[in-house]
Scaffold this motif. Structure first.
Motif, PDB file in Angstrom:
ATOM      1  N   SER A   1      -2.346  10.611   0.185  1.00 21.00           N
ATOM      2  CA  SER A   1      -3.562  10.165   0.633  1.00 21.00           C
ATOM      3  C   SER A   1      -4.048   8.918  -0.255  1.00 21.00           C
ATOM      4  N   GLY A   2      -3.857   8.821  -1.586  1.00 19.31           N
ATOM      5  CA  GLY A   2      -3.912   7.581  -2.314  1.00 19.31           C
ATOM      6  C   GLY A   2      -3.438   6.391  -1.825  1.00 19.31           C
ATOM      7  N   PHE A   3      -2.140   6.448  -1.405  1.00 15.96           N
ATOM      8  CA  PHE A   3      -1.509   5.273  -0.693  1.00 15.96           C
ATOM      9  C   PHE A   3      -2.153   4.935   0.836  1.00 15.96           C
ATOM     10  N   VAL A   4      -2.513   5.868   1.485  1.00 16.35           N
ATOM     11  CA  VAL A   4      -3.447   5.676   2.629  1.00 16.35           C
ATOM     12  C   VAL A   4      -4.724   4.962   2.183  1.00 16.35           C
ATOM     13  N   MET A   5      -5.438   5.473   1.251  1.00 18.15           N
ATOM     14  CA  MET A   5      -6.728   4.875   0.643  1.00 18.15           C
ATOM     15  C   MET A   5      -6.351   3.460   0.402  1.00 18.15           C
ATOM     16  N   ALA A   6      -5.338   2.960  -0.135  1.00 19.89           N
ATOM     17  CA  ALA A   6      -4.861   1.621  -0.356  1.00 19.89           C
ATOM     18  C   ALA A   6      -4.982   0.821   0.756  1.00 19.89           C
ATOM     19  N   LEU A   7      -4.127   1.430   1.897  1.00 23.69           N
ATOM     20  CA  LEU A   7      -4.156   0.657   3.303  1.00 23.69           C
ATOM     21  C   LEU A   7      -5.478   0.447   3.878  1.00 23.69           C
ATOM     22  N   PHE A   8      -6.085   1.735   3.916  1.00 22.48           N
ATOM     23  CA  PHE A   8      -7.572   1.612   4.414  1.00 22.48           C
ATOM     24  C   PHE A   8      -8.562   0.497   3.534  1.00 22.48           C
ATOM     25  N   LEU A   9      -8.614   0.540   2.385  1.00 23.48           N
ATOM     26  CA  LEU A   9      -9.261  -0.263   1.653  1.00 23.48           C
ATOM     27  C   LEU A   9      -8.918  -1.688   1.846  1.00 23.48           C
ATOM     28  N   ALA A  10      -7.914  -2.097   1.770  1.00 23.79           N
ATOM     29  CA  ALA A  10      -7.339  -3.540   2.354  1.00 23.79           C
ATOM     30  C   ALA A  10      -7.919  -3.870   3.689  1.00 23.79           C
ATOM     31  N   GLY A  11      -7.698  -2.650   4.637  1.00 20.39           N
ATOM     32  CA  GLY A  11      -8.399  -2.870   6.034  1.00 20.39           C
ATOM     33  C   GLY A  11      -9.771  -3.147   5.836  1.00 20.39           C
TER      34      GLY A  11
END
Lengths: 291, 430
Positions: A167-177
């Protein structure tokens, strides 16, 4: 001479890797497909006998468990990781202090190998060592949390560990988004007095659709390939209650000398991956052609 | 390296590179051609890499070089031999098999059917193997009547290990029947002692299962069900009773057993946390390594019931080219079954020698029991191959049984359902 070189250099440079991919990826996919139609046991045989391995595969209760687990694990893993990832990303996006440090903390599980994650969670979830023992030692003697040894719930422990990792990795993706959404629109909405919740649900999240798709694709193929997490966390147990297609294939190919069976399960796994990836590729390619 | 690169870059079209390749190939050819006979040679693939095991292999290695041979060690650890089997497959496919490979049971026959094994009957005849090995164990070493493998040791599977002081302080002895075992276990459980130390890994479930099956069903039943895969035996009421007993045993196991390694379960017996463990005699090695004395600190006995389940480690001899490799293979085969190696190796490993004429003076009490039982059951026809350790059945069939056993043991499945599942799984694995 140098003209010729200039013209053909890209082909020459790409040639070897192209050939390597043709042979080692597509060639071996074709080989596996061929083997899955044979009666290969210990060593590969090449006489095609039809769908016998697939009949055996779909007759096997262990394979049923593996496929069910794949859907339970895949569905929950993707859903919860995306939800948690998005939630954390939105919280981090509130221009808070020490965002950089928090971001790193959330992203760090991704840096660990799945074997480490699995082993750590194996101990945390062990009723005699981990969470249950700790809560009991606090005086709550009726507390039980023995999912990892309960065949009906063990697969959910794999979900817990997987979500923790991804989920941390997904967070990074979404944060960039979130950061890439046009700030002008958001400011305009704020001026109009649109509540923050509404800004996210009506403006920001819809405009992040491509990020959702990328996150989904990444998580989906992680789920289908999952192998090391299960091996480290439960070893496929109790019994074979947490078997996934990948662990099934490994057992057949390397422990039981049943290559034909392993090949047929590999092909089914590949078809599942195709079912997820092909629509994505199709939509991607179509978009490019339209432009 | 630099010069090659620059040649490649600037003298495009020059045949420099080609020349280099030709030169390299030519050198390698002359190298292979110029080798002359340099004494017996053997490459040995095995996965005896942990403490006591590695020590045991070193004994053979030493003996081999003392007899003028040169040994190439090829240890492949990992996955209980899975990794080694993968390496072996690659070697055989490339036409360059090792001389001897640690293989056992029906997998020897499987490799024979692939046409990969050599005939070492000459060595066997010269050293009188058929006289010194029990007939049923010798049977595993023959491929269509010709010797193709050499046995190293005999592990007994149907052992029950106990903590001596836990039993004596509560007034119990070693159980002689399964009912007695259940009664003892219940009484101990009431006193807060874990009756059965067990690790929830599929192969350990299977180990307990086959000891129970032999005890409750007897030797004939075991042979019909797990060697012949006879449907009648598999579907019989006896099989239902075996699963019933497994369900009872599940109640004797502590809560944290899932995924526990066998040696940790042994440690539980050692420090008195648990009373019994059902495990092959490699468990004895753990006890001895911890300085425990058989008969005093821990007790060993066969599990209730008749018979003897064996797990024989052996080396299969693969077809090799060249006289030095073939000589090496023959020398190796001779030494493996030789009296000295059989004694020293098994003292290290906790098992007993496969040949029956080795003096057991230096062995402990448990090994004496094992050897006496092996000879008696060999005569009585109750010397049986272990299914759980890959001696009785091929991988796919044994795996199908283990799947059922472990699924039943780790769930609330009824014994009747388990029997139905067992029959279906075996059909599916053929």
């Amino acid at each position: 001479m140098s003209n010729w070189l200039e013209k053909h250099l890209p082909k020459i440079v790409l040639g070897p890797s192209f050939l390597a991919i043709i042979l080692f990826v597509y060639g071996f996919i074709a080989w596996t497909a061929w083997i899955s139609f044979t009666k290969s046991r210990l060593m590969p045989k090449y006489d095609i006998v039809g769908f016998i391995q697939y009949d055996r595969l779909f007759d096997s209760p262990r394979w049923d468990v593996a496929i069910d687990n794949l859907f339970i694990f895949g569905f929950l893993f993707i859903l919860i990781s995306m939800f948690l990832g998005l939630l954390i990303a939105i919280f981090l996006d509130q221009k808070i202090r020490i965002e950089g440090a928090l971001r790193t903390i959330y992203l760090y599980p991704m840096a660990l190998s799945l074997i480490v994650t699995g082993t750590a969670w194996k101990w945390i979830l062990n009723p005699g060592l981990g969470l249950e023992a700790v809560v009991k030692s606090w005086g709550f003697t009726n507390f039980t949390f023995d999912w990892v040894i309960n065949p009906d719930f063990a697969i959910y422990t794999v979900v817990i560990a997987g979500v923790w990792q991804a989920s941390g990795f997904v967070m990074a993706l979404f944060l960039a988004g979130l950061r890439s959404v046009d700030q002008e629109i958001i400011k305009a909405a704020q001026v109009d007095g649109v509540p923050t919740f509404k800004i996210y649900s009506a403006i920001i999240i819809p405009s992040m659709a491509p990020i959702f798709l990328s996150a989904f694709i990444v998580l989906a193929h992680l789920a289908i390939k999952s192998f090391d997490l299960v091996i480290a966390l439960t070893g496929g147990g109790p019994g074979y209650a947490t078997d996934l297609p990948a662990t099934y294939m490994y057992t057949m190919a390397f422990s039981r000398g049943d290559i034909g069976q392993a090949a047929s399960s590999a092909i089914i796994m590949m078809l599942v991956v195709f079912a997820v990836v092909v629509p994505y590729l199709y939509s991607e390619l179509r978009n490019k052609n339209d432009q | 390296m630099n010069s090659v690169n620059s040649t490649f870059k600037f003298k495009w079209g020059n045949h420099m590179f080609k020349k280099l390749v030709v030169a390299a190939v030519a050198t390698s050819f002359t190298l292979t051609a110029s080798v002359s006979y340099a004494g017996p040679k053997a490459e040995v693939l095995h996965w005896w890499t942990s403490g006591g095991e590695a020590k045991s292999v070193a004994v053979l290695q030493k003996e081999f070089s003392e007899n003028g041979g040169s040994w190439t060690d090829m240890p492949v650890a990992g996955g209980g031999g899975d990794a080694a089997m993968t390496a072996l497959r690659a070697r055989v496919l490339s036409g360059n098999a090792p001389a001897a490979v640690q293989l056992k049971g029906p997998s020897i026959q499987e490799w024979y059917e692939e046409g990969a094994l050599a005939d070492i009957s000459a060595v066997a005849k010269k050293n009188n193997w058929s006289k010194v090995l029990p007939a049923s164990i010798a049977g595993h070493m023959k491929c269509e009547g010709k010797w193709c493998a050499a046995p190293v040791n005999v592990h007994r599977i149907d052992w029950i290990w106990a903590n001596a002081s836990v039993l004596s302080s509560n007034g119990f002895g070693m159980p002689k029947t399964w009912d007695e075992f259940n009664a003892t276990a219940r009484a101990l459980q009431a006193k807060g002692i874990i009756p059965l130390a067990h690790g929830g890994q599929a192969w350990q479930d299977a180990t307990v299962f086959e000891a129970v099956a032999l005890g409750i069903g007897g030797a004939n039943f075991f042979h019909d069900a797990f060697v012949k895969l006879d449907k009648k035996a598999l579907q019989s009421d006896t099989m239902v009773k075996v699963f019933d007993q497994m369900r009872i045993m599940r109640g004797f196991v502590d809560k944290n057993f899932s995924g526990r390694d066998w040696n940790l379960a042994t440690a539980m017996v050692m420090n008195g946390e648990a009373a019994f463990q059902i495990m092959g005699d490699w468990a004895k090695g753990e006890f001895l390594a911890a300085g425990k004395v058989p008969g005093k600190d821990f007790l060993c006995a066969s599990t209730p019931g008749e018979g003897f389940l064996y797990n024989v480690d052996s080396f299969a001899m693969f077809k090799v080219k060249g006289s030095e490799r073939q000589d090496g293979q023959k020398l190796l085969a001779k030494l493996i079954v030789g009296k000295n190696f059989q004694k020293v190796f098994n003292l290290n490993k906790g098992s007993i020698p496969a040949r029956t004429d080795v003096s057991l003076n230096e062995f402990d009490h448990c090994a004496h029991v094992s050897a006496a039982d092996m000879n008696a059951s060999s005569v009585g026809g109750t010397l049986l191959p272990s299914y759980a350790h890959g001696m009785a059945l091929r991988g796919a069939q044994a795996g199908a049984i283990t799947d059922t056993v472990t699924a039943h043991f780790n769930s609330k499945m009824s014994s009747k359902d388990a029997v139905a599942m067992l029959v279906k799984a075996i059909d599916n694995s053929k």
